[in-house]
Design an enzyme around this catalytic site. Structure first.
Site, mmCIF file in Angstrom:
data_model
loop_
_atom_site.group_PDB
_atom_site.id
_atom_site.type_symbol
_atom_site.label_atom_id
_atom_site.label_comp_id
_atom_site.label_asym_id
_atom_site.label_seq_id
_atom_site.Cartn_x
_atom_site.Cartn_y
_atom_site.Cartn_z
ATOM 1 N N ARG A 199 0.832 -1.201 0.000
ATOM 2 C CA ARG A 199 0.000 0.000 0.000
ATOM 3 C C ARG A 199 0.863 1.246 0.000
ATOM 4 O O ARG A 199 2.048 1.227 0.360
ATOM 5 C CB ARG A 199 -0.952 0.023 1.199
ATOM 6 C CG ARG A 199 -0.275 0.153 2.559
ATOM 7 C CD ARG A 199 -1.228 0.734 3.591
ATOM 8 N NE ARG A 199 -1.543 2.127 3.263
ATOM 9 C CZ ARG A 199 -2.219 2.933 4.077
ATOM 10 N NH1 ARG A 199 -2.695 2.503 5.230
ATOM 11 N NH2 ARG A 199 -2.448 4.197 3.719
ATOM 12 N N HIS A 200 0.271 2.361 -0.424
ATOM 13 C CA HIS A 200 0.955 3.645 -0.356
ATOM 14 C C HIS A 200 0.921 4.127 1.084
ATOM 15 O O HIS A 200 -0.096 3.986 1.758
ATOM 16 C CB HIS A 200 0.253 4.654 -1.276
ATOM 17 C CG HIS A 200 1.054 5.878 -1.541
ATOM 18 N ND1 HIS A 200 1.178 6.897 -0.623
ATOM 19 C CD2 HIS A 200 1.786 6.253 -2.612
ATOM 20 C CE1 HIS A 200 1.936 7.855 -1.119
ATOM 21 N NE2 HIS A 200 2.329 7.492 -2.323
ATOM 22 N N PRO A 201 2.004 4.683 1.602
ATOM 23 C CA PRO A 201 2.030 5.047 3.019
ATOM 24 C C PRO A 201 1.111 6.198 3.404
ATOM 25 O O PRO A 201 0.795 6.356 4.592
ATOM 26 C CB PRO A 201 3.504 5.409 3.267
ATOM 27 C CG PRO A 201 4.060 5.739 1.929
ATOM 28 C CD PRO A 201 3.318 4.883 0.952
ATOM 29 N N ILE A 202 0.685 7.032 2.437
ATOM 30 C CA ILE A 202 -0.149 8.195 2.808
ATOM 31 C C ILE A 202 -1.389 8.343 1.950
ATOM 32 O O ILE A 202 -2.081 9.347 2.046
ATOM 33 C CB ILE A 202 0.682 9.503 2.751
ATOM 34 C CG1 ILE A 202 1.261 9.730 1.347
ATOM 35 C CG2 ILE A 202 1.792 9.499 3.798
ATOM 36 C CD1 ILE A 202 1.974 11.061 1.189
ATOM 37 N N PHE A 233 -4.591 2.384 -2.631
ATOM 38 C CA PHE A 233 -3.363 2.407 -3.414
ATOM 39 C C PHE A 233 -2.582 1.172 -3.009
ATOM 40 O O PHE A 233 -1.656 1.234 -2.211
ATOM 41 C CB PHE A 233 -2.565 3.675 -3.083
ATOM 42 C CG PHE A 233 -1.941 4.374 -4.249
ATOM 43 C CD1 PHE A 233 -2.558 5.454 -4.838
ATOM 44 C CD2 PHE A 233 -0.727 3.948 -4.748
ATOM 45 C CE1 PHE A 233 -1.972 6.126 -5.895
ATOM 46 C CE2 PHE A 233 -0.133 4.596 -5.805
ATOM 47 C CZ PHE A 233 -0.761 5.696 -6.392
#
Length: 384
Positions: free
Chosen positions: A229-232, A236
């Protein structure tokens, strides 16, 4: 495709680098038309000549990094060879080296040594920690830099251990930045007549390659492992289909509305848990449940077709062969075949006026171009 244009045609490079970071940089320069002379120790040559994988025509690894170059054998510790090298370098525009700091000076090939015979030289040094400072003389390999830069600690799943990126990304990135530094220094020289010493520390490069982690750190947090996943941002990530994983990458409210409608759940846009990108990121696991309720009942191929039709960014997870040889890159002319070894290699990633610059020289035999060293005479002006 338009006719191939090589933007560094007429530039001559003396390449003292070995294995990966330096040779990657000079392969970028060679593709752009620079005349790259690879300076190698007699008999053994660059270590990468002896690194697998191999075919009956040699190392595919060496071919991928050194096609389009010329090879000169020279014993760097031999006084006669050293004198010849200085005469040769006086005909060059660029020197690239990735010795440990201090070694080039011991060999009489430092920036100061070279500038004495070629005042406008562009000299690039690639090392683990730069040419000065307490860490300068430490040995550095890609995995060491990945670990020291924080990249490794933020790569992998939270329940697992830190892991390296699946490529020698610190070496490759340092090579890209070195090629960039050389190119900008050549432009500067064209305007001012001045050479430059380009210092490329792999650690600094790897830190610069982490803008998201830098932003998280600047906000007072420590980047952590979050898997795919995207951290922010969310959604995503990779999501489960009935036969594998599909990537969904949605980074704004408009696209989230598209995704919600495609999932048959338009009401998600009004759910306070998912109202903004930050909310979606904070409630990522709840959002995953909503998404996988839909995706788990479709194959990856079906999901990609559904999301493509809706305009929701997505992809299957391809292996390297599927990426390079499959339909997603068809017609892109991404690969070429070395005329001498028959090895396939990747071409330059940047297109110039619609064409992909590529050196046509085959990968060199060790010492194949020794005559160019013997014939070298200092030049008084450059043609470039």
């Amino acid at each position: 495709m338009d006719a191939m244009k090589q933007l560094l045609h007429g530039v001559r490079v003396a390449d003292f680098s070995r294995v990966l970071a330096g040779p990657y940089a000079t392969s970028m320069l060679a593709d752009q038309g620079a005349e790259v002379f690879k300076i190698e120790m007699p008999e053994h040559g660059d270590d990468s000549r002896h690194l697998g994988p191999f075919t009956d025509t040699g190392s595919t690894y060496f071919t991928s990094l050194n096609r389009g170059k010329r090879s000169i054998e020279a014993d760097l510790k031999d006084p006669a060879a050293h004198a010849q090298l200085l005469d040769f370098i006086a005909t060059c525009d660029v020197v690239v080296e990735n010795f440990r700091p201090g070694v080039a000076a011991k060999l009489g090939l430092s920036f100061e040594d070279i500038r004495a015979v070629k005042p406008d030289i562009v000299y690039a040094s690639i090392s683990g920690f730069g040419q000065s400072g307490a860490q300068a003389k430490r040995p550095a390999y890609d995995t060491v830099i990945q670990a020291l830069s924080g990249l490794m600690s933020s790569t992998g799943f939270a329940e697992g251990s830190p892991t390296r990126v699946g490529e020698s990304i610190a070496d490759v990135s340092a090579g890209v930045f070195a090629a960039f530094g050389v190119s900008t220094a050549l432009f500067h020289r064209q305007i001012t007549g001045e050479g430059a010493h380009i210092d490329v520390p792999m650690l600094d490069v790897m830190l610069a390659m982490q803008p998201t982690n830098a932003a998280i750190h600047a906000a007072g947090s420590t980047p952590a492992r979050v898997g795919n996943r995207h951290p922010i941002s969310a959604p995503f990530d990779t999501y489960a289909g009935s036969d594998g994983l599909v990537v969904i990458a949605v980074a704004n409210d408009k696209l989230f509305g598209v995704l919600a409608a495609t999932l048959g759940k338009p009401g998600l846009v009004n759910d306070p848990r998912f109202a903004t990108d930050s909310d979606r990121s904070d409630n990522d696991e709840d959002l995953r449940t909503e998404i996988e309720e839909f995706t788990s009942s479709h194959t990856v191929e079906q999901l990609c077709a559904i999301f493509d039709a809706a305009g929701a960014p997505n992809s299957p997870v391809l292996d390297f062969a599927e990426a390079v040889d499959g339909p997603i890159t068809a017609g892109r002319e991404l690969t070429a075949t070395d005329a001498r070894t028959g090895h396939t290699h990747l071409r330059h990633p940047i297109l110039v006026d619609g064409a992909r610059p590529t050196s046509t020289l085959p990968v060199p035999h060790l010492g194949e171009h020794n005559e160019d060293l013997r014939a070298a005479r200092p030049q008084t002006t450059t043609d470039w």
